[in-house]
Design a protein around this motif. Structure first.
Motif, mmCIF file in Angstrom:
data_model
loop_
_atom_site.group_PDB
_atom_site.id
_atom_site.type_symbol
_atom_site.label_atom_id
_atom_site.label_comp_id
_atom_site.label_asym_id
_atom_site.label_seq_id
_atom_site.Cartn_x
_atom_site.Cartn_y
_atom_site.Cartn_z
ATOM 1 N N GLU A 195 151.562 17.095 106.356
ATOM 2 C CA GLU A 195 151.576 15.918 107.240
ATOM 3 C C GLU A 195 150.947 14.717 106.535
ATOM 4 N N GLU A 196 149.868 14.952 105.803
ATOM 5 C CA GLU A 196 149.209 13.871 105.064
ATOM 6 C C GLU A 196 150.095 13.385 103.922
ATOM 7 N N GLN A 197 150.780 14.305 103.270
ATOM 8 C CA GLN A 197 151.709 13.917 102.205
ATOM 9 C C GLN A 197 152.845 13.064 102.764
ATOM 10 N N ARG A 198 153.373 13.461 103.917
ATOM 11 C CA ARG A 198 154.443 12.688 104.553
ATOM 12 C C ARG A 198 153.945 11.297 104.946
ATOM 13 N N HIS A 199 152.736 11.248 105.460
ATOM 14 C CA HIS A 199 152.133 9.974 105.856
ATOM 15 C C HIS A 199 152.028 9.027 104.666
ATOM 16 N N LEU A 200 151.594 9.545 103.520
ATOM 17 C CA LEU A 200 151.468 8.717 102.314
ATOM 18 C C LEU A 200 152.836 8.238 101.833
ATOM 19 N N ARG A 201 153.829 9.129 101.875
ATOM 20 C CA ARG A 201 155.176 8.742 101.453
ATOM 21 C C ARG A 201 155.726 7.623 102.339
ATOM 22 N N GLU A 202 155.465 7.718 103.620
ATOM 23 C CA GLU A 202 155.956 6.704 104.552
ATOM 24 C C GLU A 202 155.230 5.374 104.372
ATOM 25 N N LEU A 203 153.997 5.423 103.896
ATOM 26 C CA LEU A 203 153.224 4.201 103.669
ATOM 27 C C LEU A 203 153.612 3.481 102.380
ATOM 28 N N LYS A 204 154.143 4.234 101.418
ATOM 29 C CA LYS A 204 154.365 3.696 100.075
ATOM 30 C C LYS A 204 155.211 2.436 100.066
ATOM 31 N N ARG A 205 156.387 2.491 100.666
ATOM 32 C CA ARG A 205 157.280 1.332 100.631
ATOM 33 C C ARG A 205 156.699 0.119 101.376
ATOM 34 N N PRO A 206 156.211 0.293 102.618
ATOM 35 C CA PRO A 206 155.586 -0.847 103.298
ATOM 36 C C PRO A 206 154.397 -1.411 102.522
ATOM 37 N N PHE A 207 153.650 -0.522 101.859
ATOM 38 C CA PHE A 207 152.507 -0.969 101.063
ATOM 39 C C PHE A 207 152.970 -1.844 99.895
ATOM 40 N N GLU A 208 153.988 -1.401 99.179
ATOM 41 C CA GLU A 208 154.515 -2.177 98.060
ATOM 42 C C GLU A 208 155.047 -3.523 98.535
ATOM 43 N N GLN A 209 155.726 -3.541 99.671
ATOM 44 C CA GLN A 209 156.246 -4.785 100.228
ATOM 45 C C GLN A 209 155.114 -5.723 100.625
ATOM 46 N N ALA A 210 154.067 -5.170 101.216
ATOM 47 C CA ALA A 210 152.917 -5.980 101.626
ATOM 48 C C ALA A 210 152.211 -6.582 100.414
ATOM 49 N N CYS A 211 152.122 -5.805 99.335
ATOM 50 C CA CYS A 211 151.485 -6.300 98.105
ATOM 51 C C CYS A 211 152.296 -7.437 97.490
#
Length: 214
Positions: free
Chosen positions: A4-20
């Motif tokens: 579940e934590e791995q899935r959470h990180l994967r889902e955050l990756k793209r929005p995080f890159e876009q936010a950066c």
């Protein structure tokens, strides 16, 4: 880390890159290979934002480092690659293999309460970076060298000190530093394919300017 934590990180990756990308662009930073960078007063600043797996998506990490542009120019001259480097894009200074070492200004983490706070958290990271880059801590090569000298000893630190001395025109001091480093068996972290190291090249560079036989 749970699935579940791995899935959470994967889902955050793209929005995080876009936010950066959005936060960096709004503040005048450029990006290459996930690294944000900008130049102020002749200093290249590099910001590495990240989502450390160890924090399981609860924090954003940041590493801010810098170096004077003049150090890259000196590196390339000493290492006999100035002509080749001149053909490269500016981003080569950021992600190129043969460039002067950087100085770490600060590493920090900013808590991430949840996905809905991602943009706010990334903005806080960039705000901190903006504060640090706006202080103009290194107006001269000598001031940068003093900061490098305070770092933990290693071969890249030695190379940076020598490059600073060369930029200062302190060839005698650089020659002494090079001699001690070579006696310790250091090579500066860069070797030529045809043999020899950047420290040996720097030794010859100094000798030529001091009128000594190479």
């Amino acid at each position: 880390m749970t699935r579940e934590e791995q899935r959470h990180l994967r889902e955050l990756k793209r929005p995080f890159e876009q936010a950066c990308r959005a936060a960096g662009k709004a503040r005048g930073w450029k990006a290459v290979s996930g690294i944000q960078y900008q130049v102020r007063d002749g200093i290249l600043y590099e910001l590495f934002p990240g989502l450390p797996p160890v924090d399981r998506g609860t924090a954003v990490s940041a590493w801010l480092c810098c170096k004077p542009l003049a150090l890259d120019e000196m590196f390339w001259q000493v290492f006999h690659m100035a002509e080749e480097a001149a053909k490269k894009p500016f981003s080569f200074r950021v992600n190129g293999a043969f460039t002067a070492p950087v100085l770490t200004l600060e590493r920090w983490k900013t808590p991430l309460p949840g996905p809905e706070a991602l943009e706010e958290t990334v903005d806080a990271v960039f705000d901190r970076a903006e504060t640090l880059t706006g202080e103009n801590l290194f107006p001269t090569a000598a001031s940068f060298r003093r900061a490098v000298e305070a770092e933990t000893a290693n071969s890249r630190r030695t190379l940076n000190i020598i490059l600073c001395m060369l930029c200062e025109g302190n060839y005698a001091g650089a020659a002494e530093e090079i001699s001690r480093a070579l006696a310790r068996g250091e090579d500066g972290g860069f070797l030529r394919l045809d043999g020899g190291s950047i420290l040996e090249d720097a030794r010859d560079w100094c000798a030529a300017r001091l009128g000594e036989p190479v």
